[in-house]
Scaffold this active site. Sequence first.
Site, PDB file in Angstrom:
ATOM      1  CD  GLU A 227      -2.564   3.007  -5.431  1.00 24.60           C
ATOM      2  OE1 GLU A 227      -1.670   2.973  -6.284  1.00 24.60           O
ATOM      3  OE2 GLU A 227      -2.953   1.999  -4.812  1.00 24.60           O
TER       4      GLU A 227
ATOM      5  CG  HIS B 219      -3.347  -1.079  -6.915  1.00 24.51           C
ATOM      6  ND1 HIS B 219      -3.560  -0.403  -5.747  1.00 24.51           N
ATOM      7  CD2 HIS B 219      -3.504  -2.394  -6.610  1.00 24.51           C
ATOM      8  CE1 HIS B 219      -3.855  -1.251  -4.779  1.00 24.51           C
ATOM      9  NE2 HIS B 219      -3.832  -2.481  -5.283  1.00 24.51           N
TER      10      HIS B 219
ATOM     11  NE  ARG C  95      -4.301  -1.344   0.151  1.00 24.83           N
ATOM     12  CZ  ARG C  95      -4.452  -2.392  -0.651  1.00 24.83           C
ATOM     13  NH1 ARG C  95      -3.516  -2.720  -1.510  1.00 24.83           N
ATOM     14  NH2 ARG C  95      -5.559  -3.118  -0.612  1.00 24.83           N
TER      15      ARG C  95
HETATM   16  P1  NAI Z   1      -1.173 -11.280   5.345  1.00 27.74           P
HETATM   17  O1  NAI Z   1      -2.135 -10.777   6.350  1.00 27.74           O
HETATM   18  O2  NAI Z   1      -1.134 -12.722   4.990  1.00 27.74           O
HETATM   19  O3  NAI Z   1       0.318 -10.878   5.780  1.00 27.74           O
HETATM   20  C1  NAI Z   1       0.657  -9.617   6.299  1.00 27.74           C
HETATM   21  C2  NAI Z   1       1.838  -9.809   7.253  1.00 27.74           C
HETATM   22  O4  NAI Z   1       2.277  -8.511   7.660  1.00 27.74           O
HETATM   23  C3  NAI Z   1       1.472 -10.594   8.516  1.00 27.74           C
HETATM   24  O5  NAI Z   1       2.426 -11.611   8.737  1.00 27.74           O
HETATM   25  C4  NAI Z   1       1.504  -9.529   9.609  1.00 27.74           C
HETATM   26  O6  NAI Z   1       1.919 -10.034  10.878  1.00 27.74           O
HETATM   27  C5  NAI Z   1       2.529  -8.552   9.060  1.00 27.74           C
HETATM   28  N1  NAI Z   1       2.435  -7.214   9.623  1.00 27.74           N
HETATM   29  C6  NAI Z   1       1.323  -6.543  10.026  1.00 27.74           C
HETATM   30  N2  NAI Z   1       1.671  -5.308  10.463  1.00 27.74           N
HETATM   31  C7  NAI Z   1       3.009  -5.200  10.326  1.00 27.74           C
HETATM   32  C8  NAI Z   1       3.950  -4.183  10.613  1.00 27.74           C
HETATM   33  N3  NAI Z   1       3.575  -3.007  11.135  1.00 27.74           N
HETATM   34  N4  NAI Z   1       5.256  -4.434  10.370  1.00 27.74           N
HETATM   35  C9  NAI Z   1       5.646  -5.631   9.848  1.00 27.74           C
HETATM   36  N5  NAI Z   1       4.814  -6.630   9.561  1.00 27.74           N
HETATM   37  C10 NAI Z   1       3.506  -6.426   9.792  1.00 27.74           C
HETATM   38  O7  NAI Z   1      -1.432 -10.371   4.038  1.00 27.74           O
HETATM   39  P2  NAI Z   1      -0.988 -10.662   2.552  1.00 27.74           P
HETATM   40  O8  NAI Z   1      -2.021 -11.491   1.872  1.00 27.74           O
HETATM   41  O9  NAI Z   1       0.417 -11.142   2.541  1.00 27.74           O
HETATM   42  O10 NAI Z   1      -1.077  -9.183   1.910  1.00 27.74           O
HETATM   43  C11 NAI Z   1      -0.211  -8.138   2.355  1.00 27.74           C
HETATM   44  C12 NAI Z   1      -0.685  -6.794   1.792  1.00 27.74           C
HETATM   45  O11 NAI Z   1      -0.455  -6.734   0.385  1.00 27.74           O
HETATM   46  C13 NAI Z   1      -2.211  -6.558   1.886  1.00 27.74           C
HETATM   47  O12 NAI Z   1      -2.576  -6.096   3.181  1.00 27.74           O
HETATM   48  C14 NAI Z   1      -2.458  -5.522   0.821  1.00 27.74           C
HETATM   49  O13 NAI Z   1      -2.375  -4.232   1.375  1.00 27.74           O
HETATM   50  C15 NAI Z   1      -1.303  -5.720  -0.155  1.00 27.74           C
HETATM   51  N6  NAI Z   1      -1.791  -6.151  -1.490  1.00 27.74           N
HETATM   52  C16 NAI Z   1      -1.478  -5.407  -2.608  1.00 27.74           C
HETATM   53  C17 NAI Z   1      -1.927  -5.799  -3.863  1.00 27.74           C
HETATM   54  C18 NAI Z   1      -1.578  -5.084  -5.139  1.00 27.74           C
HETATM   55  O14 NAI Z   1      -2.201  -5.351  -6.196  1.00 27.74           O
HETATM   56  N7  NAI Z   1      -0.595  -4.203  -5.175  1.00 27.74           N
HETATM   57  C19 NAI Z   1      -2.783  -6.952  -4.016  1.00 27.74           C
HETATM   58  C20 NAI Z   1      -2.986  -7.714  -2.793  1.00 27.74           C
HETATM   59  C21 NAI Z   1      -2.533  -7.308  -1.581  1.00 27.74           C
END
Ligand code: NAI
Length: 327
Positions: free
Chosen positions: A261, A293, A232
């Site tokens: 964005e 994105h 993000r």
């Molecule tokens: P997830 O929930 O499986 O993993 C997120 C990880 O980040 C977790 O292990 C969590 O403990 C950790 N985390 C949370 N807060 C944190 C912090 N302050 N510092 C360090 N680690 C922290 O989520 P997933 O599926 O891996 O997705 C991650 C992010 O990717 C989503 O939240 C979304 O914002 C972004 N995303 C972007 C896309 C794009 O098209 N550019 C598409 C899909 C997701």
Amino acid sequence: MKVLICGFRKDEKETLDRVSSELGIEPAYFSPNLDSGNLDAAKGFEMIAVTAGSKMDRENLTRLAGMGVRYIATRSIGFDNFDVAACRELGLKFANAPYSAHSVADYTVMLMLMLTRRMREILRRGAVQDYGYKGFEGRELHNLTVGVIGTGRIGRTVIEDLSGFGPKILGYDLYPNDALRDRVEYLPLEELLARADIVTLHAPLQPSSYHLINAESLRGMKEGALLINTARGELVDTGALIDALESGKLGGAALDVLEGERAYTFADHRGEVVKSRERAILTAMPNVLLTGHYAFYTDQAVEDMARVALRALKQFAESGRADSEIV
Ligand code: NAI
């Protein structure tokens, strides 16, 4: 079972129609994302499916609940556009759609390779028949250290994908994953930033991660390090990033997401003035790759998004619980 599907793209329609029919859902389509000016579209629906582009703050959620909406699913992984506490207080059931992590992971590895092999300039200069070598020397991933911030579904998949390339991998997460410790050296954030040649962001946007990469953290990074953000935009202080690129502290960046964005992405703005000075500055930099994105956008992810979100709504209606429920 009627569902209002908001913020849908034409390319999703065939998938949404097919999945709805398989699940016994009667879809109604509303192409804009939901915002305060058009919430009335949800009148008469108990169930709605939105995307990351809808503004689901407390005020809008309160109005939706008042209209009789009970179940909401977002066809996205990220849900930073939702006030989750308000959903809970209003008794709204809400689920996200954890679709194929390979979509974003593949894209991230591609950006990593494009940055280390200077692909933006190779393509641009090749287009004007500059086949020289000046400025094109690349680096090999097995010689580098990659720092992965957020080792959840996507971060973990990036780590697995990178194993064939052989870089040293460092990790930072609020909740380190013990199953990854044979491949990842978990470190405090400052140490990871000080040692990584490439930093890639995969944490969700939350108060704890807002501007995680800021002037101070950029100062603590290795000289010439590369930053990748497919999570993000708000994880990075864009002004501080531009300063670090201008001073040469950072060697380059690849950004699929950028602060602010939401005002213009997911649409074609050819011939218009897009009001993002930061985007204009970054677009002009030869060592920056900027995309709008697209990391999620694969055939598999589009299928999963429809299926997981609509299945969650059906599960909510049938049992009050859903596999991907957040509240
Ligand atoms: P997830 O929930 O499986 O993993 C997120 C990880 O980040 C977790 O292990 C969590 O403990 C950790 N985390 C949370 N807060 C944190 C912090 N302050 N510092 C360090 N680690 C922290 O989520 P997933 O599926 O891996 O997705 C991650 C992010 O990717 C989503 O939240 C979304 O914002 C972004 N995303 C972007 C896309 C794009 O098209 N550019 C598409 C899909 C997701």
